[in-house]
Design a protein around this motif. Structure first.
Motif, PDB file in Angstrom:
ATOM      1  N   HIS A 136      -1.389   3.253   4.319  1.00  0.00           N
ATOM      2  CA  HIS A 136      -2.528   3.799   3.587  1.00  0.00           C
ATOM      3  C   HIS A 136      -2.257   3.662   2.092  1.00  0.00           C
ATOM      4  CE1 HIS A 136      -4.465   5.230   7.114  1.00  0.00           C
ATOM      5  NE2 HIS A 136      -3.594   6.182   7.388  1.00  0.00           N
ATOM      6  N   ARG A 137      -3.198   3.046   1.387  1.00  0.00           N
ATOM      7  CA  ARG A 137      -3.120   2.930  -0.065  1.00  0.00           C
ATOM      8  C   ARG A 137      -4.347   3.571  -0.686  1.00  0.00           C
ATOM      9  NH1 ARG A 137      -2.877  -3.330   0.215  1.00  0.00           N
ATOM     10  NH2 ARG A 137      -3.919  -2.814   2.175  1.00  0.00           N
ATOM     11  N   SER A 138      -4.318   3.780  -1.997  1.00  0.00           N
ATOM     12  CA  SER A 138      -5.426   4.471  -2.657  1.00  0.00           C
ATOM     13  C   SER A 138      -6.736   3.721  -2.498  1.00  0.00           C
ATOM     14  CB  SER A 138      -5.116   4.669  -4.141  1.00  0.00           C
ATOM     15  OG  SER A 138      -4.888   3.412  -4.775  1.00  0.00           O
ATOM     16  N   TYR A 139      -6.672   2.409  -2.352  1.00  0.00           N
ATOM     17  CA  TYR A 139      -7.877   1.588  -2.311  1.00  0.00           C
ATOM     18  C   TYR A 139      -8.130   0.953  -0.944  1.00  0.00           C
ATOM     19  CZ  TYR A 139      -4.184  -1.833  -3.128  1.00  0.00           C
ATOM     20  OH  TYR A 139      -3.016  -2.556  -3.040  1.00  0.00           O
ATOM     21  N   ALA A 140      -7.307   1.268   0.047  1.00  0.00           N
ATOM     22  CA  ALA A 140      -7.503   0.656   1.369  1.00  0.00           C
ATOM     23  C   ALA A 140      -6.811   1.482   2.434  1.00  0.00           C
ATOM     24  CB  ALA A 140      -6.961  -0.774   1.389  1.00  0.00           C
ATOM     25  N   ARG A 141      -7.458   1.586   3.591  1.00  0.00           N
ATOM     26  CA  ARG A 141      -6.860   2.253   4.729  1.00  0.00           C
ATOM     27  C   ARG A 141      -5.912   1.298   5.451  1.00  0.00           C
ATOM     28  NH1 ARG A 141      -6.802   7.419   5.621  1.00  0.00           N
ATOM     29  NH2 ARG A 141      -6.945   7.099   7.870  1.00  0.00           N
ATOM     30  N   ALA A 142      -4.940   1.880   6.123  1.00  0.00           N
ATOM     31  CA  ALA A 142      -4.004   1.074   6.905  1.00  0.00           C
ATOM     32  C   ALA A 142      -4.718   0.423   8.086  1.00  0.00           C
ATOM     33  CB  ALA A 142      -2.856   1.947   7.403  1.00  0.00           C
ATOM     34  N   VAL A 153       7.047  -9.691   4.207  1.00  0.00           N
ATOM     35  CA  VAL A 153       7.274  -8.270   4.495  1.00  0.00           C
ATOM     36  C   VAL A 153       6.511  -7.393   3.516  1.00  0.00           C
ATOM     37  CG1 VAL A 153       9.519  -8.770   5.531  1.00  0.00           C
ATOM     38  CG2 VAL A 153       9.425  -8.118   3.128  1.00  0.00           C
ATOM     39  N   ASP A 154       6.334  -7.841   2.278  1.00  0.00           N
ATOM     40  CA  ASP A 154       5.542  -7.101   1.293  1.00  0.00           C
ATOM     41  C   ASP A 154       4.107  -6.965   1.783  1.00  0.00           C
ATOM     42  OD1 ASP A 154       4.689  -5.891  -1.091  1.00  0.00           O
ATOM     43  OD2 ASP A 154       4.271  -7.830  -2.029  1.00  0.00           O
ATOM     44  N   CYS A 155       3.521  -8.075   2.214  1.00  0.00           N
ATOM     45  CA  CYS A 155       2.139  -8.073   2.702  1.00  0.00           C
ATOM     46  C   CYS A 155       2.000  -7.222   3.955  1.00  0.00           C
ATOM     47  CB  CYS A 155       1.686  -9.501   2.956  1.00  0.00           C
ATOM     48  SG  CYS A 155       0.015  -9.632   3.648  1.00  0.00           S
ATOM     49  N   TYR A 156       2.879  -7.416   4.921  1.00  0.00           N
ATOM     50  CA  TYR A 156       2.768  -6.699   6.192  1.00  0.00           C
ATOM     51  C   TYR A 156       2.871  -5.194   5.995  1.00  0.00           C
ATOM     52  CZ  TYR A 156       3.704  -5.210  10.991  1.00  0.00           C
ATOM     53  OH  TYR A 156       3.655  -4.568  12.207  1.00  0.00           O
ATOM     54  N   ASP A 157       3.866  -4.756   5.227  1.00  0.00           N
ATOM     55  CA  ASP A 157       4.025  -3.321   5.040  1.00  0.00           C
ATOM     56  C   ASP A 157       2.849  -2.734   4.269  1.00  0.00           C
ATOM     57  OD1 ASP A 157       6.127  -1.027   5.355  1.00  0.00           O
ATOM     58  OD2 ASP A 157       5.333  -0.839   3.313  1.00  0.00           O
ATOM     59  N   ALA A 158       2.339  -3.488   3.288  1.00  0.00           N
ATOM     60  CA  ALA A 158       1.224  -2.977   2.490  1.00  0.00           C
ATOM     61  C   ALA A 158      -0.023  -2.771   3.338  1.00  0.00           C
ATOM     62  CB  ALA A 158       0.930  -3.936   1.338  1.00  0.00           C
ATOM     63  N   ILE A 159      -0.387  -3.756   4.131  1.00  0.00           N
ATOM     64  CA  ILE A 159      -1.659  -3.661   4.857  1.00  0.00           C
ATOM     65  C   ILE A 159      -1.571  -2.735   6.068  1.00  0.00           C
ATOM     66  CG2 ILE A 159      -2.466  -5.897   4.055  1.00  0.00           C
ATOM     67  CD1 ILE A 159      -1.693  -7.157   6.653  1.00  0.00           C
ATOM     68  N   THR A 160      -0.357  -2.369   6.486  1.00  0.00           N
ATOM     69  CA  THR A 160      -0.217  -1.392   7.564  1.00  0.00           C
ATOM     70  C   THR A 160       0.066   0.004   7.017  1.00  0.00           C
ATOM     71  OG1 THR A 160       2.139  -1.989   7.833  1.00  0.00           O
ATOM     72  CG2 THR A 160       0.542  -3.074   9.295  1.00  0.00           C
ATOM     73  N   ARG A 186       7.354   2.884  10.464  1.00  0.00           N
ATOM     74  CA  ARG A 186       5.922   3.100  10.686  1.00  0.00           C
ATOM     75  C   ARG A 186       5.474   4.489  10.247  1.00  0.00           C
ATOM     76  NH1 ARG A 186       2.274   0.536  11.195  1.00  0.00           N
ATOM     77  NH2 ARG A 186       1.253   1.497  12.982  1.00  0.00           N
ATOM     78  N   LEU A 187       6.415   5.407  10.021  1.00  0.00           N
ATOM     79  CA  LEU A 187       6.063   6.769   9.625  1.00  0.00           C
ATOM     80  C   LEU A 187       5.889   6.811   8.117  1.00  0.00           C
ATOM     81  CD1 LEU A 187       8.504   8.862  11.840  1.00  0.00           C
ATOM     82  CD2 LEU A 187       6.192   8.089  12.355  1.00  0.00           C
ATOM     83  N   LYS A 188       4.655   6.839   7.658  1.00  0.00           N
ATOM     84  CA  LYS A 188       4.370   6.810   6.229  1.00  0.00           C
ATOM     85  C   LYS A 188       4.058   8.218   5.728  1.00  0.00           C
ATOM     86  CE  LYS A 188       4.322   2.292   6.579  1.00  0.00           C
ATOM     87  NZ  LYS A 188       5.396   1.444   6.074  1.00  0.00           N
ATOM     88  N   GLN A 189       4.667   8.586   4.617  1.00  0.00           N
ATOM     89  CA  GLN A 189       4.376   9.871   3.995  1.00  0.00           C
ATOM     90  C   GLN A 189       3.309   9.687   2.923  1.00  0.00           C
ATOM     91  OE1 GLN A 189       7.761  12.200   2.727  1.00  0.00           O
ATOM     92  NE2 GLN A 189       9.107  11.139   4.165  1.00  0.00           N
ATOM     93  N   GLN A 190       2.235  10.468   3.020  1.00  0.00           N
ATOM     94  CA  GLN A 190       1.162  10.358   2.048  1.00  0.00           C
ATOM     95  C   GLN A 190       1.680  10.738   0.662  1.00  0.00           C
ATOM     96  OE1 GLN A 190      -1.809   9.132   2.863  1.00  0.00           O
ATOM     97  NE2 GLN A 190      -1.051   8.875   4.938  1.00  0.00           N
TER      98      GLN A 190
END
Length: 410
Positions: free
Chosen positions: A291-297, A282-289, A157-161
């Motif tokens: 922060h991405r350039s085009y969407a917030r977690a 798992v690809d979908c879950y990790d992506a949507i949780t 859950r710890l994501k590095q920007q």
């Protein structure tokens, strides 16, 4: 042998172990199936929402309950065996607690994170993927999840920007192994899931980073180029000589969808390899949780509901339900607001009472940092300081109230 019996809720007793309900579990306050009836409140809630449930007589018997001899035995769907008919599945038990496991998990995940970043940088520069190092690097992480998945789930859950590609691969690998553990897959399959989770997006190293990181809608030509990462990934895996068909399937088909709407081949249902179906979730879950350039977690609980709504549309229903069993509604590392108004982070879950995990309180009711963080076990602490019921009121988005999870030291 496990025997499952159908019992009317009016006939339920304390000590019975409920393994299934007569309706989807998201339609009841019991957000995950598989729990022991420990209080009169449980009985009242079950009778309010359900007409009947399925009771596991073996687990119930361990608490002294013996079902009547005339109860008709029924065997509801057991998806694990049908999903993996040729494999010998096993049940994993937690062999370490959070305090014991966290330092080992931290060492394993840090080493894996730095290793995959270095491997990807070398591959981006034209070198072949070092799959030997990948295989070696995942072993400590698999060991940790096999003992107790909560610590690695916290770290996922710890994501590095600024490091989405590396962090997404790491997170997907952890979620995949956690799901494999829930499914009871043997060690060799957990290894395949770990490697496949790390590598299924490796083809993005050959895609223009500006396309991957843009915050504007892609043109049709740009979208086709981004989707080529699947082909590039297959080529990169082929260059290594890796022959693991499950890993190759994850790389090739992780964007296929249950209803046939995915790519590159538009496969549907059982025609999608089972490990690729796991990879898609798992690809979908990790992506949507994340922060991405085009969407917030989004929060884990919102992500879980999105997956649940996508059952038998994008993803196979049985695998979605097993994934939710694996990670829970409030996985370790989730920020939550308590009914007291305080803000806390989930430290560890109880496998049978997912709504009442152990949390660490970070902010007071006025959303001010506490001088000293404290741990609250919601399974046992059911009232706040004023005597009011203490529950989780809602899950919060990552970084809520400016909280930096990476700065929290246990």
């Amino acid at each position: 042998m496990i025997e499952i019996v159908k019992v009317q809720t009016a006939d339920l007793e304390l000590g019975m172990y409920v393994s299934g309900q007569d309706r989807p579990w998201l339609e009841t306050p019991f957000l995950l199936q598989g729990f022991r009836i420990e209080a009169e409140e449980d009985l009242r809630t079950l009778r309010k929402f359900c007409q009947f449930v399925f009771v596991d007589t073996v687990k119930s018997a361990k608490q002294g309950y013996a079902p009547p001899r005339n109860v008709r035995v029924q065997r509801p769907r057991v998806p694990k065996q049908t999903l993996f008919p040729t494999r010998q599945l096993k049940s994993y038990a937690d062999n370490s607690d959070w305090t014991e496991e966290f330092p080992r998990a931290e060492t394993a995940v840090k080493a894996l994170s730095s290793g995959i970043e270095e491997i990807f940088k070398q591959a981006a520069g034209g070198a072949a993927l070092d799959v030997v190092r990948v295989k070696r690097s995942v072993e400590p992480m698999i060991d940790s999840i096999a003992r107790n998945p909560d610590a690695c789930i916290w770290l996922a859950r710890l994501k590095q920007q600024g490091k989405y590609t590396y962090q997404h691969s790491l997170g997907a690998s952890i979620w995949a192994v956690a799901l494999g553990r829930q499914l009871g897959l043997p060690r060799s399959d957990l290894r395949s899931l770990a490697i496949g989770g790390l590598l299924f997006d490796v083809g993005k190293l050959r895609v223009d980073p500006e396309l991957l990181n843009t915050d504007r809608p892609l043109t049709p030509d740009e979208l086709r180029e981004v989707r080529k990462h699947v082909l590039y990934g297959v080529e990169m895996i082929g260059e290594t000589g890796l022959m693991n068909t499950d890993v190759i399937a994850m790389v090739t088909h992780h964007h296929e969808r249950h209803n046939g709407s995915g790519y590159p081949r538009g496969l549907s249902g059982d025609s999608i390899p089972i490990f690729a179906r796991i990879a898609a979730i798992v690809d979908c879950y990790d992506a949507i949780t994340s922060h991405r350039s085009y969407a917030r977690a989004i929060s884990p609980s919102t992500a879980i509901k999105m997956l649940y709504d996508a059952k038998d549309i994008d993803f196979q229903a049985e695998l979605v339900e097993e994934f939710i069993q694996a990670v829970g509604i409030y996985p370790a590392g989730t920020l939550v607001e308590l009914s007291s108004g305080e803000v806390a982070v989930v430290v560890a879950e109880y496998r049978t009472r997912r709504l009442r995990p152990r949390v660490m309180v970070l902010l007071d009711a006025q959303k001010q940092p506490l001088a000293s963080m404290r741990t609250v076990d919601l399974l046992h602490e059911t009232q706040d300081a004023s005597g009011q019921p203490l529950d989780i009121a809602q899950a919060l988005e990552p970084d809520a109230y400016g909280i930096d999870m990476s700065g929290i030291h246990l």
